[in-house]
Design an enzyme around this catalytic site. Structure first.
Site, PDB file in Angstrom:
ATOM      1  N   CYS A   1       0.853  -1.177   0.000  1.00  0.00           N
ATOM      2  CA  CYS A   1       0.000   0.000   0.000  1.00  0.00           C
ATOM      3  C   CYS A   1       0.895   1.235   0.000  1.00  0.00           C
ATOM      4  O   CYS A   1       1.541   1.546   0.989  1.00  0.00           O
ATOM      5  CB  CYS A   1      -0.900   0.010   1.227  1.00  0.00           C
ATOM      6  SG  CYS A   1      -1.900   1.483   1.321  1.00  0.00           S
ATOM      7  N   LEU A   2       0.919   1.904  -1.132  1.00  0.00           N
ATOM      8  CA  LEU A   2       1.773   3.083  -1.264  1.00  0.00           C
ATOM      9  C   LEU A   2       1.033   4.085  -2.141  1.00  0.00           C
ATOM     10  O   LEU A   2       0.592   3.748  -3.234  1.00  0.00           O
ATOM     11  CB  LEU A   2       3.103   2.661  -1.908  1.00  0.00           C
ATOM     12  CG  LEU A   2       4.177   3.736  -2.043  1.00  0.00           C
ATOM     13  CD1 LEU A   2       4.687   4.153  -0.678  1.00  0.00           C
ATOM     14  CD2 LEU A   2       5.327   3.214  -2.895  1.00  0.00           C
TER      15      LEU A   2
END
Lengths: 484, 181
Positions: B89-90
């Site tokens: 998750c970025l």
């Protein structure tokens, strides 16, 4: 004269609303943009971006802008510079996206100066517009740059087929950003409806609106018209029906509840000695009493007087009653829903019937319109009746419920009578006497519906109904949650 | 394709002058769209001493579409799924935030700094994020256990995650970790 008076008198369940075509919506935006353009002395492109940034709240935009223009421009992605955007050929330019560096490579940059070749720019925009459905807030392609690409730059870059989609999307944000506007949910309809009803009003009114395309829907929840039931009840009812309707009938016919833990039990053997799988309670299927009180003389089940048996049967009966109560309302609700569908089928045949009638009886087109009116009346009345049953399911009895039920009964009888006449063969329909009867019945149905809705809406507005559930909506819900 | 030139340039740049603590290799020389990245756990983090594998898959429409990057090595981290998929998750990797001018190098650097400083407010693993916020000692202990168990030696690029595989080659290339220089 009396017709005039009818129109002027405002009915309690009617709310005011306006229907806008896509052109109207475009014009409203243009007007706002022009106004801001003049008042704040900024370009139209910038006015449009600012308005979208402020969700079309003109007053707030003007006020904020007067206070601190720099801050507002930055927040909306409008850095200051006065150069007009254009395509340029710059010697030695290398596009940072595709890494091309050919001579004569046309490039483009918005005010921030991040320059890319025109092919990459176009590709980027079509990706955003076509695939991601973005329009109002497309940023510069540079890493970390939040400057928004303005309409004039898009004019230069976007191809004509993309432009149409782009303006569609822009229009959409206008409607979606404003709480008082909603799209008509009918398929293929491009109109929007404006209505001032707020979320907190929904306990007091059922805001049914009618689009120019004839679709009648609730402004509060977008469902089809569900007067007289308030949105909150509709939501609960639909939820309940989705959970219950299929299985409830079967459960009612084939099962009983364990007298101790209320688990639903299906008898799968011949013996009346039941042991609940869940709580291990042992009881008699016949009298629902404790098995231990039966001793070995079980088959007679002659312990009718036993206290435990009576209590268990009472509890059982209560739970049955609540299920049966639900089924009572559900069956009537579902019946009207189905009948409305069937009536609609007939409606489609009506036109054919009317043509036939014109031919056979020598009546004019205008003279056969009564069938059309009858069909429309049937549709709307059944829609209302359907929801009266959901409404009644949640209604706690008080002195008003009787009037409501009388109204419901009158409307229902009238509708069924009209529905029956409506199905008669064409030869009979042509009878002038029957025509008069149908016209009278149609008028009567419509009148009964108005009476019922008047009564329910007025009491709802005055908070006089008491419901078995809480009508206040806990927090915002609904709306689409997009997942990626 | 225009993307070919850009990708070659990025690859050359990343192999000649690799981002800190990383080695880039191609599992298949003829396919520029699949990269293997070997990432050393940053010394100032709980992952120090571990070596992690990253799959980089560049979509045909790269750089207009987001690259897909996943961990091939299991890792105990609030922003990486605690399973064989290794999804990350970025913000940079979200389609609505991706910019075509963004380089793979900066994404890889962002992933490395995510190891130094996890972002527990935007977690993929809520439980691990909670632990990171409220019981840092326990978190570090668990992260280190994972490093010892999964991240010692040369990383394996065998388990092609479903998201990145796209149905092409399920079986990983046997020549893992081949260095391209």
């Amino acid at each position: 004269m009396p017709k005039d008076m009818m129109q002027k008198k405002k009915v309690a369940y009617d709310i005011s609303f306006k229907v806008y075509t896509p052109e109207d919506i475009q014009k409203q935006q243009d007007d706002l943009i022009n106004e801001v353009n003049m008042i704040l002395d900024i370009s139209k492109e910038e006015a449009a971006i600012l308005l979208r940034h402020f969700r079309w709240n003109k007053e707030r935009l003007i006020e904020d802008y007067m206070d601190r223009p720099r801050h507002v421009l930055d927040a909306a992605g409008l850095a200051q510079s006065s150069r007009l955007p254009r395509l340029e050929v710059i010697p030695g330019f290398v596009c940072d996206i595709c890494c091309e560096d050919g001579d004569g490579l046309e490039s483009f940059a918005i005010k921030c100066g991040h320059r890319y070749c025109v092919d990459c720019y176009r590709h980027y925009l079509s990706q955003k517009i076509v695939e991601e459905g973005e329009a109002a807030r497309i940023q510069c392609p540079a890493d970390g740059c939040s400057l928004i690409i303005d309409a004039r730059s898009l004019d230069i870059l976007v191809t004509s087929e993309l432009k149409e989609r782009y303006f569609q999307l822009l229009n959409r944000t206008y409607v979606e950003d404003k709480d008082t506007l909603k799209w008509c949910p009918a398929p293929d309809c491009q109109n929007a409806v404006e209505c001032a009803v707020k979320k907190k009003d929904l306990e007091k009114v059922v805001p049914t609106v009618a689009c120019a395309c004839q679709h009648r829907f609730c402004f509060g929840c977008n469902n089809n018209d569900h007067q007289p039931a308030p949105c909150r009840l509709v939501k609960m009812w639909l939820q309940k029906c989705a959970d219950d309707s299929e299985t409830a009938n079967w459960i009612s016919a084939n099962t009983k509840e364990c007298p101790k833990c209320n688990s639903t039990i299906e008898k799968n053997g011949g013996c009346n000695h039941m042991t609940c799988r869940k709580c291990r309670h042992e009881f008699c299927w016949m009298c629902m009493g404790l098995w231990s009180e039966h001793g070995t003389s079980w088959y007679n089940c002659n312990r009718f007087e036993e206290k435990s048996g009576t209590e268990a049967r009472d509890a059982q009966a209560k739970s049955r009653v609540s299920l049966e109560r639900y089924l009572h309302y559900y069956n009537r609700y579902a019946n009207h829903e189905q009948s409305a569908r069937l009536d609609k089928d007939i409606y489609q045949k009506t036109e054919k019937k009317m043509v036939q009638l014109q031919r056979e009886s020598g009546m004019s087109w205008i003279e056969v319109q009564y069938l059309n009116s009858a069909s429309t009346a049937l549709q709307t009345c059944r829609q209302t009746l359907m929801w009266t049953y959901a409404f009644a399911f949640y209604l706690a009895r008080n002195n008003l419920t009787e009037i409501f039920e009388d109204n419901q009964k009158d409307l229902e009888m009238a509708v069924e009578a009209l529905s029956e006449m409506f199905e008669k063969p064409v030869t009979e329909l042509a009878d002038p006497k029957l025509k008069v009867v149908i016209m009278d019945k149609t008028a009567y149905c419509n009148k009964r519906r108005v009476i019922l809705l008047e009564d329910t809406a007025q009491n709802l507005a005055e908070g006089r109904w008491s419901f078995s559930v809480d009508l206040t909506t806990p927090g915002p819900n609904g709306g689409s949650s997009s997942r990626r | 394709m225009a993307s070919q030139k850009r990708i070659s340039k990025e690859l050359a740049d990343c192999t000649e002058n690799p981002p800190q603590g990383m080695r880039i290799s191609l599992p298949n020389d003829s396919d520029l769209h699949k990269w293997h990245v070997t990432l050393e756990g940053p010394s100032q983090s709980a992952y120090s001493g571990g070596t992690f594998g990253l799959f980089v898959t560049l979509p045909p429409d790269y750089p207009f579409k987001t690259p897909q990057i996943t961990f091939s090595t299991r890792i105990y981290h609030p922003n990486v799924t605690n399973d064989a998929t290794g999804s990350i998750c970025l913000g940079l990797l979200k389609p609505e935030q991706w910019k075509p001018a963004t380089r793979i190098r900066s994404v890889l650097e962002a992933i490395r700094s995510l190891l130094v400083e996890p972002n527990p407010d935007d977690p993929l693993e809520a439980r691990i994020a909670d632990e990171y916020k409220n019981d840092r000692k326990e978190f570090e202990k668990n992260a280190k256990t994972y490093v010892t168990r999964y991240a010692k030696g040369t990383p394996k690029f065998e388990a092609v995650p479903a998201a990145a595989a796209g149905g092409s080659d399920g079986v990983g290339d046997s020549s893992t970790g081949r260095r391209a220089n």
